[in-house]
Design an enzyme around this catalytic site. Sequence first.
Site, PDB file in Angstrom:
ATOM      1  N   LEU A  51      23.384   7.766  42.568  1.00 57.99           N
ATOM      2  CA  LEU A  51      24.048   6.751  43.386  1.00 57.99           C
ATOM      3  C   LEU A  51      23.852   5.337  42.844  1.00 57.99           C
ATOM      4  CD1 LEU A  51      23.053   8.099  46.921  1.00 57.99           C
ATOM      5  CD2 LEU A  51      25.161   8.536  45.643  1.00 57.99           C
ATOM      6  N   GLY A  52      22.772   5.100  42.101  1.00 65.87           N
ATOM      7  CA  GLY A  52      22.515   3.767  41.569  1.00 65.87           C
ATOM      8  C   GLY A  52      21.289   3.767  40.680  1.00 65.87           C
ATOM      9  N   LYS A  53      21.133   2.691  39.921  1.00 65.84           N
ATOM     10  CA  LYS A  53      19.978   2.544  39.044  1.00 65.84           C
ATOM     11  C   LYS A  53      19.380   1.169  39.231  1.00 65.84           C
ATOM     12  CE  LYS A  53      21.275   5.750  35.341  1.00 65.84           C
ATOM     13  NZ  LYS A  53      21.519   5.905  33.879  1.00 65.84           N
TER      14      LYS A  53
ATOM     15  N   GLY B 186      13.723   2.840  38.046  1.00 69.46           N
ATOM     16  CA  GLY B 186      14.149   4.198  38.329  1.00 69.46           C
ATOM     17  C   GLY B 186      15.575   4.236  38.822  1.00 69.46           C
TER      18      GLY B 186
ATOM     19  N   LYS C  76      14.939   7.753  46.237  1.00 76.70           N
ATOM     20  CA  LYS C  76      14.639   6.724  45.241  1.00 76.70           C
ATOM     21  C   LYS C  76      13.508   7.238  44.366  1.00 76.70           C
ATOM     22  CE  LYS C  76      13.623   1.753  45.006  1.00 76.70           C
ATOM     23  NZ  LYS C  76      13.428   0.535  45.833  1.00 76.70           N
TER      24      LYS C  76
ATOM     25  N   VAL D 133      18.369   5.911  42.167  1.00 80.58           N
ATOM     26  CA  VAL D 133      18.565   6.484  43.494  1.00 80.58           C
ATOM     27  C   VAL D 133      19.535   7.643  43.352  1.00 80.58           C
ATOM     28  CG1 VAL D 133      19.342   6.080  45.861  1.00 80.58           C
ATOM     29  CG2 VAL D 133      18.150   4.268  44.619  1.00 80.58           C
TER      30      VAL D 133
ATOM     31  N   ASP E 284      15.755 -10.528  49.462  1.00 81.05           N
ATOM     32  CA  ASP E 284      16.780  -9.999  48.557  1.00 81.05           C
ATOM     33  C   ASP E 284      18.038  -9.636  49.319  1.00 81.05           C
ATOM     34  OD1 ASP E 284      17.784  -9.393  46.074  1.00 81.05           O
ATOM     35  OD2 ASP E 284      17.025  -7.341  46.047  1.00 81.05           O
TER      36      ASP E 284
END
EC number: 2.7.11.13
Length: 1096
Positions: free
Chosen positions: A777-779, A783, A800, A785, A896
């Site tokens: 799903l993402g980086k 690491g 994650k 996800v 964030d």
Amino acid sequence: MDGDDLIASVYRKIEREKALITAASNMRQSTDNPLVQQRVDANIRDGRKNIAYLEEKMRELQLRRMEHEGGGSPTDKRLPPNPEAGPVPPQKDYGPGYGGNEEYGDASGAYPHGGAGSMPSGAPYADPRPFAPVPKARPNYTKLDLIKYDTQYLGPKIQLMLSQLEFKLSVEKQYKAGIEKMVRLYQDEGDRKSRADAEGRRIESNQKIQLLKQALKRYEDLHVDIESTDTPDDESLSTPNLRKPLTGLLTLRIHAVKDVDHAASSRFSRGPETFIVLKVEDTIKARTKATRIDRWQDETFNIDIDKANEIELTVYDKSGDRPTPIGMLWVRISDIAEEMRRKKIESEFNASGWVSADKMEHGGAPGRPDTAGGAGSAHPSGPGGPGAAPSQGYGDGSAGAPAGNQVMIDSWFALEPVGRIYLSMSFAKQLKDRRPFDIGLNRQGAVRQKKEEVHEKQGHKFVTQQFYNIMRCALCGDFLKYAAGMQCADCKYTCHKKCYPKVVTKCISKANYETDPDEEKINHRIPHRFEGFSNISANWCCHCGYLLPFGRKNAKRCTECGLTCHSHCTHLVPDFCGMSMEAANQILETLIRTKNHNKTASVSSGLSGRTLRPSGTPQGPQDSAAMAYPQKPVESPYGAPQRQPSAEAVSAATNSYMPPQSPTAAARQQMPPRTSSSAAVAAATVATGMPSPQQMPAEQNRPMQPQLPTYDPKAYEPYANAPQGMPPQAIQHAAPAGYGMPAQQPAMQMVSQQPPEAPQQPKVRIGLDHFNFLAVLGKGNFGKVMLAETKSTKRLYAIKVLKKEFIIENDEVESTKSEKRVFMIANKERHPFLLNLHACFQTETRVYFVMEYISGGDLMLHIQRGQFGLKRAQFYAAEVLLALKYFHENGVIYRDLKLDNIMLTLDGHIKVADYGLCKENMWYGATTSTFCGTPEFMAPEILLDKRYGRAVDWWAFGVLIYQMLLQQSPFRGEDEDEIYDAILADEPLYPIHMPRDSVSILQKLLTREPELRLGSGPTDAQEVMSHAFFRNINWDDIYHKRVPPPFLPQISSPTDTSNFDQEFTSVTPVLTPVQSVLSQAMQEEFRGFSYTADFA
């Protein structure tokens, strides 16, 4: 000098300028020489400008005297008594809303006009009028504007030039002293040629010193010693993250000089030949042809710049054997780059018709004349001026073409001491990852300041720091010119790399300074007599090494020895009045060396008959208890625990990172200190896997013994039942009991808000073999996800995955543990708008966060698909606001906030995700200083390296609303440095048709002064909730999801990942093999990480 004396002084300055104008007018009438007339006309123009400035200062002084006598209003001092007198010189670096006495100026932070709509009860209601008075926007000028000949901002220019000229003069004097030594050396050696060359350079240096003194005298005569109490310092002088040396291509065209004082020539000879030399960092890079008409037809230079800060232009006249300098100009390359960035933004927004909030408020026309004028168009009388260059750049500069090819800065610049020079210049930065300037929103990764290697010396924690300003070493007194030095992380003591090993004076910000043995101190204990003084020249702080700010607000000088420092550094300066730091350190070094020499024999004999403890032997109960519960220092530097005489540096480091003391811990610290050596402590640390005191997290206390403490529900009551309105002191002690607990405790014990009478059911230990990975799903930095389903129930989760090796290498162990604790806080009440954690587990190489899967994607994806309307943006903003409110009520700042981190559920509601940059124990009034966040969302106080609090979240919230409403960022640039410059300098612009409520909330959230920012008061989120932008919001309905969402994301199946970036979802979901093997001590860092939520 009191008010009456100041007024009299200004009056004398005005009369002197009038006399000079009268004399110049008489001279003009008595001569027919056109060159003399031209020079006299320039003097008259300058004199009139000076008189306008001095008269404005006179009115300001008179108004202050009236206020002091009770005859004026304190708010009137920001308004010019006579608007026709010309532009009012702004206060230095005056920000929007800095020190205004209007809506946010009072100490209580109350909003006196009442609320409107559905507002929370008891909130400090915001002004319901959409355009109620807000703090004034600052005049929008750059440092480059100040050195232009026709600048309107004479006050700030005087301040800038006084400090710059004083520094240039001190450097030139040092250079002259070096040249004189060379002359004497060549004379002794009999080298006539070298001696003649050195003699020529000495003469030129003398001439430059005279020019600098003349220019300095001119600005000193104009300076009026008025210091406003609310004038902010120029923080850019002491900010290491700003004004870095730049690399790229500088294009410079020299057209003409005017009004300069040419060198005298004989009556019948032709006029002197004039040429210009261009230097980059004291290295000659170009030279023009000689001319007698003060103009050049084709003098264009393309110069490669490699990590340089400044260019210097020197105008020479050659009438005899040697050229004579007659004028000088210094331009910072970063100022050129900043001016070009602003020109690109102006061209874009002038074309679109957007305006700043203050122009919208006063019904102004589109455009930015304040900066358009500053950008500089060709002077009407400019010879051969390329008038088309600016218009060409304005038309094409934002189209993504290299900036240096189209946009040119074209203006007359002031020479020192007299005259002006007409230049066209541009600078194309060399960027590794240039961001297209004309596109909308895009994903950006967060940045976090890397932890530097710490060098301990006498209690100081020295870290390498790259400085981009002129610094002065606190030890030897020499300059650090745009170089790396060493700075103490605690007291900010600054010195050369070569000097830090010689530092013998202790870090006196430590509490144990006064308890040190007398033999380690020098008996020269004469305190300085620091008093405030008006700093109108270049002076440096004798402690932190930064240039002192202009004026009397933050500068102190010892009346005995003349030492200067910041007001906040006075208590850090040792009592060595009359003695230089270098001499004091030499004496201390000699004393310590003598003492060590005398003790060598006795120490050796003592060790021979002593049995040392083996390095692997566990420590006694007293030490284990002390190490198991490290206590954080109280803010006051007094009352620290007894130090260990054999490990001063270890003790000082431990003291700086220990949390607030509990009664039991205080009792422990009263026990007699052990006398084990620092080596034995280090050995025991390695043997038991315990981190060193420096590595001990402030919020995580970990017992060294393997046995687990028993669950005590009473320990959680103060945190669970703490009222939201309790004072910070009470919160500070009650809050850590809820989640700052030992990490080895079973994970289910850390979910502290379940009723104690409900029995905890044993849970199945979750591991990697329970899941099948379906997609990426993402980086992120450490690491990725991944979408996973449980093998037994086929339920979907987002996991994650972080590599332990990367976490340890980047010193992010505590950050990972903190992220888990923030998840616990979110789980505590199952907050509807916060992402929940179901479990944590680990393998030998990785740690895993098992989170709920939100299949609707993030808001960045959806806003790229189409702009949000007002109602949709308002809906999402309200839900995000409640999430931030919950975090702040639990002592957490998020740091964030951005569209990438806000997930959209299938029922149309949001979930705030990614808690990697969260900071705990941040109650009202608490501050931190880590440089972190996503560049476009970082608040000014973070960029300025100040301590900051939870108000940074409200700045980011303002940027978020701006992006959701307008589909672009308020602060943009081609790289991070340009974005930072925009945040510190630019005013956000708005479409002329934008609703006033929307403009108002953005203006108040994007206020650069954190204490004046909406939401910065003790009631926090209530201030923002009370604003008229949320007039029609029923907050109870929002919290309970009773408001129908404006948009529902669509998926074709539960495993459909079309709402995620295809760049990631196209990657095969596998865990790459990790070759490295972690030691037992490294694995011990992750003890107690595993966790299973009670609702999982």
